[in-house]
Scaffold this motif. Sequence first.
Motif, PDB file in Angstrom:
ATOM      1  N   HIS A   1      48.575  65.250  36.539  1.00  0.00           N
ATOM      2  CA  HIS A   1      47.365  64.426  36.673  1.00  0.00           C
ATOM      3  C   HIS A   1      46.563  64.543  35.386  1.00  0.00           C
ATOM      4  O   HIS A   1      46.209  65.640  34.956  1.00  0.00           O
ATOM      5  N   HIS A   2      46.294  63.400  34.756  1.00  0.00           N
ATOM      6  CA  HIS A   2      45.558  63.425  33.490  1.00  0.00           C
ATOM      7  C   HIS A   2      44.126  63.922  33.691  1.00  0.00           C
ATOM      8  O   HIS A   2      43.379  63.370  34.493  1.00  0.00           O
TER       9      HIS A   2
ATOM     10  N   PHE B   1      41.108  55.709  28.605  1.00  0.00           N
ATOM     11  CA  PHE B   1      42.281  55.244  27.870  1.00  0.00           C
ATOM     12  C   PHE B   1      43.338  56.348  27.833  1.00  0.00           C
ATOM     13  O   PHE B   1      43.031  57.480  27.469  1.00  0.00           O
ATOM     14  N   ILE B   2      44.563  56.006  28.229  1.00  0.00           N
ATOM     15  CA  ILE B   2      45.686  56.945  28.120  1.00  0.00           C
ATOM     16  C   ILE B   2      46.371  56.687  26.780  1.00  0.00           C
ATOM     17  O   ILE B   2      46.815  55.574  26.496  1.00  0.00           O
ATOM     18  N   LEU B   3      46.453  57.743  25.976  1.00  0.00           N
ATOM     19  CA  LEU B   3      46.988  57.619  24.624  1.00  0.00           C
ATOM     20  C   LEU B   3      47.873  58.813  24.293  1.00  0.00           C
ATOM     21  O   LEU B   3      47.747  59.878  24.911  1.00  0.00           O
TER      22      LEU B   3
ATOM     23  N   GLN C   1      47.844  68.239  28.170  1.00  0.00           N
ATOM     24  CA  GLN C   1      48.583  66.989  28.056  1.00  0.00           C
ATOM     25  C   GLN C   1      49.464  66.784  29.290  1.00  0.00           C
ATOM     26  O   GLN C   1      49.795  67.735  30.004  1.00  0.00           O
ATOM     27  N   HIS C   2      49.835  65.528  29.526  1.00  0.00           N
ATOM     28  CA  HIS C   2      50.842  65.266  30.554  1.00  0.00           C
ATOM     29  C   HIS C   2      52.115  65.985  30.128  1.00  0.00           C
ATOM     30  O   HIS C   2      52.558  65.856  28.973  1.00  0.00           O
TER      31      HIS C   2
ATOM     32  N   THR D   1      50.691  62.868  26.754  1.00  0.00           N
ATOM     33  CA  THR D   1      49.566  61.950  26.640  1.00  0.00           C
ATOM     34  C   THR D   1      48.292  62.629  27.121  1.00  0.00           C
ATOM     35  O   THR D   1      48.324  63.681  27.770  1.00  0.00           O
ATOM     36  N   ILE D   2      47.162  61.991  26.811  1.00  0.00           N
ATOM     37  CA  ILE D   2      45.874  62.527  27.210  1.00  0.00           C
ATOM     38  C   ILE D   2      44.965  61.359  27.582  1.00  0.00           C
ATOM     39  O   ILE D   2      45.108  60.250  27.042  1.00  0.00           O
ATOM     40  N   GLY D   3      44.065  61.585  28.531  1.00  0.00           N
ATOM     41  CA  GLY D   3      43.059  60.588  28.869  1.00  0.00           C
ATOM     42  C   GLY D   3      41.811  60.800  28.016  1.00  0.00           C
ATOM     43  O   GLY D   3      41.356  61.934  27.825  1.00  0.00           O
ATOM     44  N   LEU D   4      41.261  59.724  27.482  1.00  0.00           N
ATOM     45  CA  LEU D   4      40.080  59.806  26.620  1.00  0.00           C
ATOM     46  C   LEU D   4      39.072  58.735  27.017  1.00  0.00           C
ATOM     47  O   LEU D   4      39.459  57.628  27.394  1.00  0.00           O
ATOM     48  N   ARG D   5      37.787  59.063  26.900  1.00  0.00           N
ATOM     49  CA  ARG D   5      36.789  58.026  27.137  1.00  0.00           C
ATOM     50  C   ARG D   5      35.472  58.341  26.451  1.00  0.00           C
ATOM     51  O   ARG D   5      35.187  59.507  26.124  1.00  0.00           O
TER      52      ARG D   5
END
Length: 206
Positions: free
Chosen positions: A62-63, A98-100, A111-112, A117-121
């Motif tokens: 879960h991100h 944003f998932i990047l 990270q996943h 990946t990582i979630g950013l906002r």
Amino acid sequence: MSTFAIHPENPQPRLIRQVCDRLQEGAVIAVPTDACYALACLPGDKTGADRIRRIREVDETHHLTLLCRDLSELGVYAKVDNSAFRLMKNRTPGPYTFILPATREVPRRLQHPRRRTIGLRVPDSPIVSALLAELGTPLMSATLQLPGDDTPLTEVWEIEERLGHAVDAIIDGGAGTLEATTVLDLTGEGVEVVRHGLGDAAFLDE
């Protein structure tokens, strides 16, 4: 557990510093954003991240999301191409996650595990902005939605009642929304809407 009554438009610097002191000591907090309330801790706090995952009853797939001050910070923690940057520039600050692809600045445990990946906002929230400015670092966060609930917690009294034993501090910035952010995955050739939330995704069809 402490509750800090912080003005949603003009956060009191003294109270912001007190919350940041708690975070530096390893606190997990409940914080209002421009969408719903979120759970948050410092990104280097492994124990805090584990506590957030336990509260949410989610695993490492879960991100968790890094709350950043602006797009320049996003570039430190994520690999961003020109098209992704343009999209994010038009949608930040705002209720989007944003998932990047993560950079090496992001600890592997955040990270996943398979996708890296990582979630950013970048929230449009004076309280969150004040916390990030005082800390000089992003916050690691997750939507404050408890297992079995259909919507996030939005009233401070209910957060106190249900989570007072599990978090170290709650910021009372007034009622939050019943919606989480809209989550956009930018890792593929197109944009995938992972979750429809408060942010309008209709622009993707234009």
